[in-house]
Write a protein that holds these residues in place. Structure first.
Motif, mmCIF file in Angstrom:
data_model
loop_
_atom_site.group_PDB
_atom_site.id
_atom_site.type_symbol
_atom_site.label_atom_id
_atom_site.label_comp_id
_atom_site.label_asym_id
_atom_site.label_seq_id
_atom_site.Cartn_x
_atom_site.Cartn_y
_atom_site.Cartn_z
ATOM 1 N N ILE A 1 0.827 -1.219 0.000
ATOM 2 C CA ILE A 1 0.000 0.000 0.000
ATOM 3 C C ILE A 1 0.858 1.265 0.000
ATOM 4 C CG2 ILE A 1 -1.684 1.348 1.315
ATOM 5 C CD1 ILE A 1 -2.956 -1.302 2.174
ATOM 6 N N PRO A 2 1.809 1.427 0.943
ATOM 7 C CA PRO A 2 2.616 2.666 0.912
ATOM 8 C C PRO A 2 3.460 2.800 -0.346
ATOM 9 C CG PRO A 2 3.485 1.104 2.537
ATOM 10 C CD PRO A 2 2.124 0.616 2.125
ATOM 11 N N GLU A 3 3.857 1.677 -0.939
ATOM 12 C CA GLU A 3 4.620 1.758 -2.177
ATOM 13 C C GLU A 3 3.759 2.358 -3.285
ATOM 14 O OE1 GLU A 3 6.070 -2.149 -2.975
ATOM 15 O OE2 GLU A 3 7.191 -2.283 -1.094
ATOM 16 N N GLY A 4 2.511 1.916 -3.381
ATOM 17 C CA GLY A 4 1.605 2.483 -4.376
ATOM 18 C C GLY A 4 1.352 3.958 -4.123
ATOM 19 N N LEU A 5 1.143 4.325 -2.866
ATOM 20 C CA LEU A 5 0.936 5.736 -2.532
ATOM 21 C C LEU A 5 2.142 6.576 -2.937
ATOM 22 C CD1 LEU A 5 -0.695 5.450 1.020
ATOM 23 C CD2 LEU A 5 -1.825 6.183 -1.087
ATOM 24 N N ALA A 6 3.341 6.057 -2.681
ATOM 25 C CA ALA A 6 4.558 6.787 -3.025
ATOM 26 C C ALA A 6 4.630 7.059 -4.524
ATOM 27 C CB ALA A 6 5.781 5.986 -2.569
ATOM 28 N N ILE A 7 4.295 6.063 -5.321
ATOM 29 C CA ILE A 7 4.315 6.235 -6.777
ATOM 30 C C ILE A 7 3.304 7.290 -7.209
ATOM 31 C CG2 ILE A 7 3.784 5.089 -8.972
ATOM 32 C CD1 ILE A 7 4.842 2.493 -7.637
ATOM 33 N N GLY A 8 2.089 7.218 -6.658
ATOM 34 C CA GLY A 8 1.056 8.175 -7.023
ATOM 35 C C GLY A 8 1.420 9.593 -6.648
ATOM 36 N N VAL A 9 1.961 9.775 -5.446
ATOM 37 C CA VAL A 9 2.351 11.109 -4.995
ATOM 38 C C VAL A 9 3.470 11.659 -5.872
ATOM 39 C CG1 VAL A 9 3.412 12.377 -3.088
ATOM 40 C CG2 VAL A 9 1.578 10.753 -2.623
ATOM 41 N N ALA B 1 -3.629 2.193 -5.066
ATOM 42 C CA ALA B 1 -3.088 3.185 -4.131
ATOM 43 C C ALA B 1 -2.388 4.311 -4.880
ATOM 44 C CB ALA B 1 -2.122 2.511 -3.158
ATOM 45 N N ALA B 2 -1.759 4.002 -6.024
ATOM 46 C CA ALA B 2 -1.078 5.034 -6.803
ATOM 47 C C ALA B 2 -2.065 6.081 -7.310
ATOM 48 C CB ALA B 2 -0.329 4.392 -7.972
ATOM 49 N N VAL B 3 -3.197 5.635 -7.817
ATOM 50 C CA VAL B 3 -4.222 6.568 -8.306
ATOM 51 C C VAL B 3 -4.745 7.424 -7.157
ATOM 52 C CG1 VAL B 3 -6.526 6.741 -9.308
ATOM 53 C CG2 VAL B 3 -4.876 5.129 -10.258
ATOM 54 N N ILE B 4 -4.972 6.813 -6.008
ATOM 55 C CA ILE B 4 -5.455 7.559 -4.836
ATOM 56 C C ILE B 4 -4.437 8.620 -4.427
ATOM 57 C CG2 ILE B 4 -5.999 7.372 -2.378
ATOM 58 C CD1 ILE B 4 -7.161 4.598 -2.997
ATOM 59 N N GLY B 5 -3.150 8.241 -4.402
ATOM 60 C CA GLY B 5 -2.112 9.195 -4.015
ATOM 61 C C GLY B 5 -2.015 10.366 -4.964
ATOM 62 N N ALA B 6 -2.060 10.094 -6.265
ATOM 63 C CA ALA B 6 -1.971 11.168 -7.253
ATOM 64 C C ALA B 6 -3.189 12.082 -7.175
ATOM 65 C CB ALA B 6 -1.849 10.571 -8.658
ATOM 66 N N ALA B 7 -4.372 11.489 -7.055
ATOM 67 C CA ALA B 7 -5.598 12.290 -6.992
ATOM 68 C C ALA B 7 -5.614 13.187 -5.761
ATOM 69 C CB ALA B 7 -6.814 11.367 -6.989
ATOM 70 N N VAL C 1 -3.078 14.598 -4.028
ATOM 71 C CA VAL C 1 -2.215 15.779 -4.083
ATOM 72 C C VAL C 1 -2.655 16.744 -5.187
ATOM 73 C CG1 VAL C 1 -0.245 14.551 -3.116
ATOM 74 C CG2 VAL C 1 -0.527 14.632 -5.595
ATOM 75 N N LEU C 2 -3.292 16.231 -6.233
ATOM 76 C CA LEU C 2 -3.768 17.122 -7.286
ATOM 77 C C LEU C 2 -4.982 17.923 -6.843
ATOM 78 C CD1 LEU C 2 -3.379 14.781 -10.386
ATOM 79 C CD2 LEU C 2 -2.051 16.849 -9.902
ATOM 80 N N MET C 3 -5.840 17.304 -6.036
ATOM 81 C CA MET C 3 -7.043 17.992 -5.561
ATOM 82 C C MET C 3 -6.722 18.972 -4.438
ATOM 83 S SD MET C 3 -10.113 15.163 -5.686
ATOM 84 C CE MET C 3 -9.304 14.007 -4.587
ATOM 85 N N LEU D 1 0.717 18.096 -0.435
ATOM 86 C CA LEU D 1 1.836 17.395 -1.046
ATOM 87 C C LEU D 1 2.982 17.088 -0.080
ATOM 88 C CD1 LEU D 1 3.084 16.113 -3.503
ATOM 89 C CD2 LEU D 1 3.911 18.365 -4.208
ATOM 90 N N PRO D 2 3.499 18.068 0.687
ATOM 91 C CA PRO D 2 4.595 17.723 1.607
ATOM 92 C C PRO D 2 4.190 16.652 2.622
ATOM 93 C CG PRO D 2 4.379 20.104 1.398
ATOM 94 C CD PRO D 2 3.180 19.501 0.747
ATOM 95 N N TYR D 3 2.945 16.742 3.104
ATOM 96 C CA TYR D 3 2.461 15.731 4.055
ATOM 97 C C TYR D 3 2.337 14.369 3.387
ATOM 98 C CZ TYR D 3 1.151 19.696 7.042
ATOM 99 O OH TYR D 3 1.168 20.832 7.813
ATOM 100 N N ALA D 4 1.820 14.361 2.140
ATOM 101 C CA ALA D 4 1.609 13.088 1.438
ATOM 102 C C ALA D 4 2.932 12.399 1.140
ATOM 103 C CB ALA D 4 0.843 13.342 0.142
ATOM 104 N N LEU D 5 3.935 13.160 0.713
ATOM 105 C CA LEU D 5 5.250 12.581 0.450
ATOM 106 C C LEU D 5 5.825 11.945 1.713
ATOM 107 C CD1 LEU D 5 6.699 15.427 -1.785
ATOM 108 C CD2 LEU D 5 6.475 13.051 -2.506
#
Length: 271
Positions: free
Chosen positions: A134-142, A205-211, A213-215, A220-224
């Protein structure tokens, strides 16, 4: 040509592509079950160490360092958002540990963590690997989200480099799940499916992470840092102890160092 095509996609689709790459490399690693019935313990330890090294390097160069940089650019206290996000990421994985039953590689079924369950050992092992994907996917999305926003030194090629690095360490993880399941008597096809499906959460998780920080750009600093904290929690709570638990500690440590260097080179050269 490829970069032009990828750069023309919506950032969420870019993140989906990155997460799908890591899923595909996990499947490639899991396909080793068609050629091997068992994996030597010292080899498994080295593979887990390698995965830990990649995650540690990615946590700093691809996530924490940009988080600090973005905080400075926004006129915030440079360490505040990274520190808060990092701790929240660790707490998030700890919460998942509480609510999701799982079993770490090499442990007997009686040592399963989380709430009591009647799940089979294979399912518990699958859930353990899935949790730290899960965190790996979030990292990619962010990372793809940051590149789309054009903040700091974040670039599309840097996000691709992060996806490649995580995908490389997913290959031994796929094998580390599928081959032991085969050794316990599971069919090769079923063991392969367990191995590759453990990474299906990464593109999601990647899509969730990208969405996210874009919204909400100020996130962004917190998400990273959140993704970094979650990854470090997994490394310290799971990967390093497992790689060091049954001898071959030198090989496991060398594997960690090799993984760290590979991810560092990828991030510095492509970032």
């Amino acid at each position: 040509m490829f970069l032009d095509w990828l750069g023309g996609l919506n950032p969420a689709l870019q993140a989906l592509f990155g997460g799908t790459v890591t899923w595909g490399l996990t499947a490639l690693g899991a396909s080793a079950v068609f050629f091997f019935r068992k994996i030597e313990k010292h080899t498994l330890n080295m593979m887990l160490g390698f995965a830990a090294g990649v995650m540690i390097a990615a946590s700093f160069w691809s996530l924490l360092a940009p988080s600090i940089e973005f905080s400075e650019q926004n006129g915030q206290i440079p360490w505040l958002a990274p520190a808060v996000g990092f701790l929240l990421g660790g707490l998030f994985i700890r919460l998942l540990d509480f609510v999701v039953p799982h079993l770490h590689l090499g442990n007997a079924s009686e040592k399963a963590e989380g709430p009591p369950t009647k799940f089979k050992k294979s399912t518990l092992l699958f859930l353990a690997i899935t949790l730290h994907n899960i965190p790996e996917g979030l990292a990619i999305g962010v990372a793809f989200g940051a590149a789309a926003l054009g903040l700091g030194d974040a670039t599309l090629i840097g996000a691709i480099g992060l996806a490649i690095g995580i995908g490389i360490q997913n290959m031994p993880e796929g094998a580390a799940l599928s081959i032991p399941l085969r050794g316990e008597g599971m069919s090769r096809r079923r063991a392969f499916n367990y191995g590759q499906m453990s990474a299906i959460v990464e593109p999601i998780a990647a899509v969730i992470g990208a969405a996210a920080v874009l919204m909400i750009q100020p996130l962004l600093p917190y998400a990273l840092a959140f993704a970094a904290g979650a990854m470090i929690f997994v490394v310290v709570e799971e990967l390093i102890p497992e790689s060091q638990s049954s001898g071959s500690t030198d090989l496991a440590t060398l594997g960690l160092m090799a993984g760290f260097v590979v991810m560092m080179i990828l991030d510095v050269s492509l970032g």
